[in-house]
Design a protein around this motif. Structure first.
Motif, short mmCIF file in Angstrom:
data_model
loop_
_atom_site.label_atom_id
_atom_site.label_comp_id
_atom_site.label_asym_id
_atom_site.label_seq_id
_atom_site.Cartn_x
_atom_site.Cartn_y
_atom_site.Cartn_z
N TRP A 47 -7.29 17.40 -11.76
CA TRP A 47 -8.26 16.30 -11.61
C TRP A 47 -7.88 15.12 -12.48
O TRP A 47 -8.01 13.96 -12.07
CB TRP A 47 -9.67 16.80 -11.93
N VAL A 48 -7.41 15.39 -13.69
CA VAL A 48 -6.95 14.29 -14.55
C VAL A 48 -5.85 13.53 -13.84
O VAL A 48 -5.87 12.30 -13.74
CB VAL A 48 -6.44 14.85 -15.90
N ARG A 75 -0.17 12.87 -22.96
CA ARG A 75 -1.41 13.63 -23.04
C ARG A 75 -1.17 15.09 -23.40
O ARG A 75 -1.95 15.66 -24.15
CB ARG A 75 -2.15 13.53 -21.71
N GLU A 135 -14.15 18.74 -17.45
CA GLU A 135 -13.47 18.74 -16.15
C GLU A 135 -14.27 17.92 -15.15
O GLU A 135 -13.73 17.18 -14.36
CB GLU A 135 -13.31 20.17 -15.64
N ILE A 194 -11.13 3.12 -3.20
CA ILE A 194 -9.99 2.82 -2.32
C ILE A 194 -10.44 2.85 -0.86
O ILE A 194 -10.14 1.96 -0.07
CB ILE A 194 -8.86 3.82 -2.57
N TRP A 203 -13.48 14.30 -14.97
CA TRP A 203 -12.26 13.95 -14.26
C TRP A 203 -12.45 14.10 -12.75
O TRP A 203 -11.96 13.28 -11.98
CB TRP A 203 -11.10 14.80 -14.76
N VAL A 204 -13.16 15.15 -12.35
CA VAL A 204 -13.45 15.32 -10.92
C VAL A 204 -14.19 14.09 -10.41
O VAL A 204 -13.82 13.48 -9.40
CB VAL A 204 -14.28 16.59 -10.67
N ILE A 235 0.84 -1.20 0.00
CA ILE A 235 0.00 0.00 0.00
C ILE A 235 0.87 1.25 0.00
O ILE A 235 0.70 2.17 -0.81
CB ILE A 235 -0.94 -0.01 1.23
N LEU A 292 -12.79 6.89 -7.80
CA LEU A 292 -11.65 6.03 -7.48
C LEU A 292 -11.30 6.15 -6.00
O LEU A 292 -11.00 5.16 -5.33
CB LEU A 292 -10.46 6.40 -8.35
N LEU A 325 -5.13 13.47 -10.66
CA LEU A 325 -5.61 12.80 -9.45
C LEU A 325 -6.27 11.47 -9.81
O LEU A 325 -6.01 10.44 -9.19
CB LEU A 325 -6.59 13.71 -8.70
N ALA A 326 -7.12 11.52 -10.86
CA ALA A 326 -7.80 10.29 -11.26
C ALA A 326 -6.79 9.23 -11.67
O ALA A 326 -6.88 8.06 -11.28
CB ALA A 326 -8.77 10.58 -12.41
N LEU A 334 -2.80 3.61 -8.18
CA LEU A 334 -2.71 3.01 -6.83
C LEU A 334 -3.53 1.72 -6.77
O LEU A 334 -3.07 0.68 -6.29
CB LEU A 334 -3.22 4.01 -5.79
N ILE A 335 -4.78 1.80 -7.30
CA ILE A 335 -5.64 0.61 -7.27
C ILE A 335 -5.00 -0.52 -8.06
O ILE A 335 -4.91 -1.66 -7.61
CB ILE A 335 -7.03 0.97 -7.83
N HIS A 354 -10.49 -0.38 1.72
CA HIS A 354 -9.61 -0.44 2.88
C HIS A 354 -10.39 -0.43 4.18
O HIS A 354 -10.05 -1.15 5.11
CB HIS A 354 -8.60 0.71 2.83
N GLU A 412 -1.89 -1.97 -6.23
CA GLU A 412 -2.25 -2.80 -5.08
C GLU A 412 -2.78 -4.16 -5.53
O GLU A 412 -2.36 -5.20 -5.02
CB GLU A 412 -3.35 -2.11 -4.25
N HIS A 413 -3.71 -4.13 -6.49
CA HIS A 413 -4.35 -5.39 -6.84
C HIS A 413 -3.40 -6.31 -7.58
O HIS A 413 -3.39 -7.51 -7.35
CB HIS A 413 -5.63 -5.13 -7.65
N LEU A 473 -4.90 7.82 -8.64
CA LEU A 473 -5.72 6.87 -7.87
C LEU A 473 -5.87 5.56 -8.62
O LEU A 473 -5.77 4.48 -8.03
CB LEU A 473 -7.09 7.49 -7.59
N ALA A 474 -6.07 5.67 -9.95
CA ALA A 474 -6.20 4.44 -10.73
C ALA A 474 -4.91 3.64 -10.64
O ALA A 474 -4.93 2.41 -10.49
CB ALA A 474 -6.51 4.78 -12.19
N PHE A 528 -8.28 24.49 -8.42
CA PHE A 528 -7.61 23.38 -9.10
C PHE A 528 -8.03 23.35 -10.56
O PHE A 528 -9.20 23.51 -10.89
CB PHE A 528 -7.98 22.05 -8.44
N SER A 529 -7.05 23.14 -11.43
CA SER A 529 -7.34 23.11 -12.86
C SER A 529 -7.78 21.72 -13.27
O SER A 529 -7.73 20.78 -12.49
CB SER A 529 -6.09 23.50 -13.64
N GLU A 530 -8.19 21.60 -14.54
CA GLU A 530 -8.62 20.30 -15.04
C GLU A 530 -7.50 19.29 -14.94
O GLU A 530 -7.70 18.13 -14.59
CB GLU A 530 -9.08 20.44 -16.50
N LEU A 574 -14.36 11.11 -11.77
CA LEU A 574 -13.55 9.90 -11.83
C LEU A 574 -12.62 9.82 -10.62
O LEU A 574 -12.51 8.77 -9.97
CB LEU A 574 -12.73 9.90 -13.13
N ALA A 575 -11.99 10.96 -10.29
CA ALA A 575 -11.08 10.97 -9.14
C ALA A 575 -11.84 10.60 -7.87
O ALA A 575 -11.37 9.79 -7.07
CB ALA A 575 -10.43 12.34 -9.00
#
Lengths: 670, 670
Positions: free
Chosen positions: A604-605, A540, B601, B615, B604-605, A519, B611, A607-608, A614-615, B619, A618-619, A611-612, A599-601, B607-608
């Motif tokens: 968020w991109v 991107r 945007e 998680i 993406w928000v 983790i 996700l 961040l998503a 991380l998932i 957990h 882990e898996h 997180l993806a 926060f800009s776009e 989606l984040a």
């Protein structure tokens, strides 16, 4: 006297061997010591146990003598044997199974660290080869016209991005693509280590003939030898008590996390203090000074908390009323480890995942108690902070703790053995010599184990931020083995041997650390390192998004892209910034709009995708762990077959006896 | 003959009971049957085993007779006893431990389903209370001026959003805030179920006096009884073989996943076919028809794949050369379950997480083989598809399978027992009656277990999409228990009893399903349901983002917000859309810009946050699982203490014998 040992033999011998008196094997000295010690400890004379008598001063000490350990002194407890195999069987004969298993485990761990250390070193060095080639470092070093916003209250001046050139190059040493591979490797390593250790243990324990050994039975036999009218102590379990312990533990954990904030507050205050002090600090050095002294504070906090934790865990454990000594040890282990884990790692977690993320943006920063600005990440990114913290803590732990651990008993031994009147009787002299050694307390082996677990934690949990951790651990362990050996053989009185067939709850602890490592490493790569932003930029936003161009590096423009713009006119107190009136915009590490600083776009991109990742990490790691655990059987076939054969032999014997009995049905039976 | 049973007793009796002949307890009939069956199966007469002889037609069948089961017929194998406790001990005496444990487990599972079913029903019904009150349904029902883009090639016309009013209300029945709570509850339920089952098992097994029973020993004893010159078969393990099996299994899994695509292709083609066919289909019914027939196709695929899987798993298992029957069973279980899991769930995974997400946007949709448009989600969101699929598959599985399972042996029995010449000898008549019953194959219990595991999977894995699953499972199980009972007692020949002290590998399977349930439910809530978009809208985009206004519902405007705009002029073939030339823009379910139809945007928000929720859910659920497992001990204190006391008693006996021997050292020893 010898009847007691006979009785012990009879009670624990396999019942098939029906005539123990005929073939009495000599009882090993470790067993003798154990039995005598148990009897002494539990015998009550007029209401006082020996422990009480020692307290009252009637007796001063009881301890087994060092005797026949000369062999160990030459083959094991010497520095020059550092790279030789440990004589585990000899250790077992002298100190008992528990100590022998500890050293077997430690030796195995050290051995397994070699590939990890090598890989870590290669990862680190591969950064060197790209020291100057990296496009990002190049861009940073050439960015003379990009001004960074002031990072703290203490240095209110604009810094050129190119000033951070060296640090950018340094960061690249451990924040490169190799780190991701290394982190996955380490997650795998932890699993394989555990699996092969289980096999190793099975082999050793079978060799010692302890495979079917039953701890309960041993305990009851000793009790019975000591007191024929012993009343069996039963298992107890109370849901109320469990609930209270759960609540108290949670409370303690919260307290531990609270303690970690001391470091946060210290760093914020120290930064303010250092920069405003009259000392001739260079402004750039303030951050470094804060980080280094912060790590020192962290180390001291850990040392203090360790003592407090031990007491709390003991208290909690007593409250649970464990049935036997080993049950007590196991419960104590879990509690102590949990508390220690939070004491050691909550600050690191703060630095890895929270530091610099909750600070708002230049014009409107979050302040502690409305006064002091929260600390920002290092100039060259948050990974640097984590790296420094890890390096200092691990370095200190490994060197300082080892030194103290060795010097304390050594000095104490020197102090105690002041040359007195030398006795002429060699036996008495020997006794006196033993008496002058350092007393051992029952937790001494436990402490060694706990320290190793914490080291294992440092080696695996944040290894993505500090690839040199395995190497450091390897060196430290090579020293530690001999250090412990010398301490046990030469500086301390002999430990009362204890029987054991595994390392007990520590295996659970190792497993837990393995899961946490997956983790934490996933999170470090996803959130602390700049791996994901770089990859996303590449495919991107960068020049390669529509296919690769051989002439352009795909990361061209990344530095500019990763910095947000802040207009200096939006500072609440723009007058206070002196000497840089011509600067109209400054940059900071974040993904925010230049309009409203939200926060800009891209944020968020990213961040998503973080997180993806991380998932996924882990898996995938857990799947690999599962497959590896399935692939490598816990017990080697040889061990399984030996156990099976023994069982079969016993059945055969019975079968033949039955046949004999049937052919002569009038045989005498006792 | 009876010597064999004496020998068996002697071999397996605790060795302490040194004079077995004196206190020979009568051997239960189940044990007798087991031993005779083993001997018969393994005895070779002139190179032929009994199995070969049966094949050659020398013997037709061998089976134990139904005898003394009249009790079970009245207390257990009757429909009217449906709500009574099962006589587990009687079942054990008649069919052996393995069957008894199956029914004990099934009974316990059914019992535990009651709270889950109740909670599920409440969740579902609580949706009813909000049937008309929901702001979203209201907005949808009033949205007469919002036109949805054409969803497939088959219905090229704009639909008013208000047309989907009923479906929107229906969706709200299972896609509400209660579902999240229910999913967490079910994750917890699965853990608690397992933990308490372990306790239950320990109690039952202790009661049967099988706590210390050793399967290896039993196996070896039987072999020894059968053949005194039996050569011990050793454990074998080959890494090469493991690797090959791993690769073959992966290959099979890929094939299973490939098979799932049949459904995808079918649905796409069926949609095209139905809409273009001359049949008077209402255009709106096309989707429903596709979904329903699709689920039927899915069910048939599952049935076929089950047979194929069994063969493959058997082949793989034979290749591994297991040592004993139970090892074979355990290895077979793992392989068969893995394959079955993918066969059953890969289509559901497609529908839950992929359907409708890879379709592009109206102007530029992804096409299968460049021709057929990929299927879109249901008008009222993707959750509806999953719900329908689950409802149909579970309904069919539970009713149809149960019927077939009962009717097949019943009809076969009727056919076999054509009234022939009735014999006058009552014993012969009894034999004939037994002979006319259906033959049992060794896998019959295994099949029941596997079916139950699949049901357990359906009940927990996608329960967030179908809260009625536990209720359905509850009804089905109440029937299933009696159905199996009647089948075993009345319709089939008596099973050869087998000894067992746990349900073996099935416990691992249950654990695995528990973990998968946490992951799958987290994903359904995060990605399939509209829970997260609603919450995010509430606190980030909606009218409540700056604090609650009591007069406005916080979800006001959500429907409009959640639909993207598409300008009809951007259709490649805008001419083909007839009768709606005045419509300049249509809407579709997605978060895309109106300019270039790229993800906005908000996408993406969302989606984040989705996700992050996944998680967090995973957990937290795993932490709760851990704490629950720690809190509820696997073995009840009573069982532990009984075992401990027995051990102690044995030690005491030995102690007393030793004392006696010492006081009279010249006693005779055999």
């Amino acid at each position: 006297e010898s009847r007691i040992f006979d009785l012990y033999c009879t009670l624990l011998l396999e019942p098939e061997d029906q005539a123990p008196t005929q073939r009495l094997t000599p009882i090993p000295p470790t067993t003798r010591i154990r039995i005598v010690n148990f009897v002494l400890k539990n015998t009550t004379a007029a209401g006082d146990t020996l422990g009480d008598l020692v307290k009252k001063g009637v007796f001063e000490a009881k301890f087994p003598l060092h005797k026949g350990g000369g062999d160990l002194k030459t083959t094991w407890a010497r520095w020059r044997n550092m790279f030789q195999k440990q004589p585990i069987d000899d250790i077992r004969c002298y100190f008992g199974e528990k100590v022998a298993l500890y050293f077997a485990w430690l030796g195995w761990y050290t051995y397994m660290l070699v590939p990890a250390a090598l890989f870590g070193l290669i990862t680190f060095l591969s950064g060197f080869s790209l020291f100057n080639a990296s496009q990002i470092s190049k861009e940073i070093c050439e960015a003379h016209d990009i001004f960074m916003c002031p990072r703290g209250d203490h240095s209110r001046r604009y810094q050129r991005l190119s000033d951070t050139c060296t640090f950018a190059k340094l960061t690249h040493l451990f924040d490169n693509e190799g780190t991701v591979v290394f982190a996955i490797f380490m997650a795998l390593w932890a699993t394989v280590f555990l699996e092969i250790w289980k096999r190793q243990r099975a082999k050793v324990v079978l060799h010692w003939d302890l495979y079917g050994w039953d701890e309960d039975q041993e305990e009851m036999a000793l009790q019975l030898i000591n007191d024929p009218h012993y009343k069996l102590q039963q298992h107890e379990h109370s849901y109320l008590r469990s609930t209270i312990i759960l609540i108290l533990s949670l409370f303690m954990i919260c307290f531990m996390i609270g303690m970690a904030h001391i470091l946060v507050v210290y760093r914020v205050l120290a930064a303010a203090l250092f920069s405003s002090s009259a000392l001739p600090f260079l402004e750039e050095q303030v951050t470094t000074a804060v980080v280094v002294t912060g790590a020192l504070v962290h180390y001291v906090t850990i040392s203090i908390m360790t003592m407090a934790n031990k007491r709390v865990a003991l208290k909690l454990c007593d409250f649970e009323k464990p049935r036997t000594l080993s049950e007590q040890e196991s419960k104590f282990t879990i509690k102590f480890f949990t508390l220690q884990f939070f004491a050691h790692f909550s600050s690191l977690i703060y630095i890895a995942f929270i530091l610099g993320r909750i600070n708002g943006h230049p014009g409107k920063s979050v302040r502690l108690a409305g006064l002091w600005k929260l600390e920002e990440c290092h100039l060259s990114g948050c990974m640097m902070d984590l790296f420094l913290q890890m390096a200092i803590i691990m370095g200190l732990k490994q060197t300082l703790s080892n030194c103290i651990e060795y010097l304390k008993p050594w000095l104490a031994h020197k102090c105690r053995s002041v040359p007195g009147r030398e006795s002429s009787d060699p036996e008495l002299r020997d006794w006196k010599h033993n008496y002058h050694l350092n007393p051992v307390h029952p937790f001494s082996l436990f402490d060694e184990f706990m320290e190793m677990m914490m080291q294992y934690g440092f080696t695996t949990i944040f290894v993505a931020a500090f690839p040199l951790a395995p190497l450091l651990a390897l060196f430290s362990n090579l020293v530690q083995i001999r250090l412990d050996a010398i301490k046990m053989v030469r500086l301390q009185r002999r430990l009362v041997p204890r029987k054991a067939k595994d390392i007990g709850t520590w295996l659970q602890v190792l497993k837990t650390i393995g899961v946490l490592a997956v983790i934490a490493n996933g999170m470090v790569i996803a959130f602390t390192s700049e791996f994901i932003p770089r990859v996303v930029y590449k495919y991107r936003y960068g020049p390669c998004r529509e296919g690769a161009h051989p002439e352009v590096d795909c990361l061209t423009g990344y530095v500019n892209h990763s910095l947000s713009v802040f207009y200096t006119k939006d500072f609440n107190d723009s007058v206070r910034i002196k000497g840089s009136e011509h600067i109209t915009e400054c940059r900071y590490r974040d993904y925010r709009n230049a309009q409203d600083y939200n926060f800009s776009e891209q944020f968020w991109v990213l961040l998503a995708i973080r997180l993806a990742f991380l998932i996924l990490f882990e898996h995938v790691a857990l799947c690999i762990k599962l497959v590896a655990a399935w692939f490598v059987p816990d017990v080697p076939q040889k061990v399984k077959n030996t156990v099976l054969k023994e069982k079969y032999q016993r059945l055969r014997d019975k079968y033949q006896r039955f046949q004999k009995m049937c052919s002569s049905p009038k045989s005498t039976t006792v």
